[in-house]
Design a protein around this motif. Structure first.
Motif, PDB file in Angstrom:
ATOM      1  N   TYR A  95       0.859  -1.236  -0.052  1.00  0.00           N
ATOM      2  CA  TYR A  95       0.118  -0.041   0.025  1.00  0.00           C
ATOM      3  C   TYR A  95       0.936   1.386  -0.085  1.00  0.00           C
ATOM      4  CZ  TYR A  95      -3.747  -3.123   1.665  1.00  0.00           C
ATOM      5  OH  TYR A  95      -4.590  -4.244   1.565  1.00  0.00           O
ATOM      6  N   CYS A  96       0.424   2.354  -0.727  1.00  0.00           N
ATOM      7  CA  CYS A  96       0.795   3.484  -0.756  1.00  0.00           C
ATOM      8  C   CYS A  96       0.245   4.350   0.361  1.00  0.00           C
ATOM      9  CB  CYS A  96       0.910   3.875  -2.157  1.00  0.00           C
ATOM     10  SG  CYS A  96       1.590   5.790  -2.311  1.00  0.00           S
ATOM     11  N   ALA A  97       0.796   5.197   0.989  1.00  0.00           N
ATOM     12  CA  ALA A  97       0.033   6.299   1.941  1.00  0.00           C
ATOM     13  C   ALA A  97       0.572   7.590   1.934  1.00  0.00           C
ATOM     14  CB  ALA A  97       0.074   5.566   3.174  1.00  0.00           C
ATOM     15  N   ALA A  98      -0.160   8.459   2.343  1.00  0.00           N
ATOM     16  CA  ALA A  98       0.245   9.840   2.201  1.00  0.00           C
ATOM     17  C   ALA A  98      -0.099  10.598   3.452  1.00  0.00           C
ATOM     18  CB  ALA A  98      -0.135  10.848   1.189  1.00  0.00           C
ATOM     19  N   GLY A  99       0.624  11.466   4.183  1.00  0.00           N
ATOM     20  CA  GLY A  99       0.360  11.774   5.379  1.00  0.00           C
ATOM     21  C   GLY A  99       1.093  13.528   5.628  1.00  0.00           C
ATOM     22  N   THR A 100       0.877  13.747   6.682  1.00  0.00           N
ATOM     23  CA  THR A 100       1.245  15.227   6.907  1.00  0.00           C
ATOM     24  C   THR A 100       2.372  15.649   7.896  1.00  0.00           C
ATOM     25  OG1 THR A 100      -0.520  15.763   8.464  1.00  0.00           O
ATOM     26  CG2 THR A 100      -0.884  16.111   6.242  1.00  0.00           C
ATOM     27  N   ASN A 101       2.838  14.268   8.477  1.00  0.00           N
ATOM     28  CA  ASN A 101       4.158  14.489   9.641  1.00  0.00           C
ATOM     29  C   ASN A 101       5.012  13.602   9.460  1.00  0.00           C
ATOM     30  OD1 ASN A 101       5.221  14.940  11.668  1.00  0.00           O
ATOM     31  ND2 ASN A 101       3.397  14.694  13.183  1.00  0.00           N
ATOM     32  N   TRP A 102       6.042  13.940   8.919  1.00  0.00           N
ATOM     33  CA  TRP A 102       7.348  13.200   8.951  1.00  0.00           C
ATOM     34  C   TRP A 102       7.653  12.400  10.336  1.00  0.00           C
ATOM     35  CZ3 TRP A 102      10.371  10.474   5.681  1.00  0.00           C
ATOM     36  CH2 TRP A 102      11.388  10.115   6.154  1.00  0.00           C
TER      37      TRP A 102
END
Length: 124
Positions: A95-102
């Motif tokens: 799965y590929c995922a995107a977030g806002t906090n490294w």
């Protein structure tokens, strides 16, 4: 809203290589981290690798270091995962995922957007 679409999975023999792709669209300006996770049958989803979307930092699970390489193409808003020397234990849905906090890159619960996944099956 961010849309993620994975591709590149398949059925391969042990020792082969694959390159997975994840095309991002929509509100990509909000993204700070993109990652790859995988879930094998009967197991929990696990972190594989992450890329700092506005920088160059990367991170990998210990189990894939040296065989997996995460990269991106900014112009195409696409994330890649190069997998070399595939092993049967790499069999999973990726799965590929995107977030806002490294800082939260290792936790799947901290990612805001997910693709539907691409199946990788490695035969021995």
């Amino acid at each position: 809203q961010v849309q993620l679409v994975e591709s590149g999975g398949g059925l391969v023999q042990a020792g082969a290589s694959l390159r997975l792709s994840c095309a991002a669209s929509g509100g990509t300006y909000t993204i700070r981290v993109m990652g790859w996770f995988r879930q094998a049958p009967g197991k929990e989803r696990e972190f594989v690798a992450a890329f700092a979307w506005r920088g160059t930092s990367t991170d990998y699970a210990d189990s894939v270091k040296g065989r997996f390489t995460i990269s991106r193409d900014n112009a195409k808003n696409t994330l890649y995962l190069q997998i070399n020397t595939l092993k049967p234990e790499d069999t999973a849905v990726y799965y590929c995922a995107a977030g806002t906090n490294w800082a939260s890159r290792l936790r799947d619960l901290d990612y805001n957007y997910w693709g539907r996944g691409t199946q990788v099956t490695v035969s021995s």
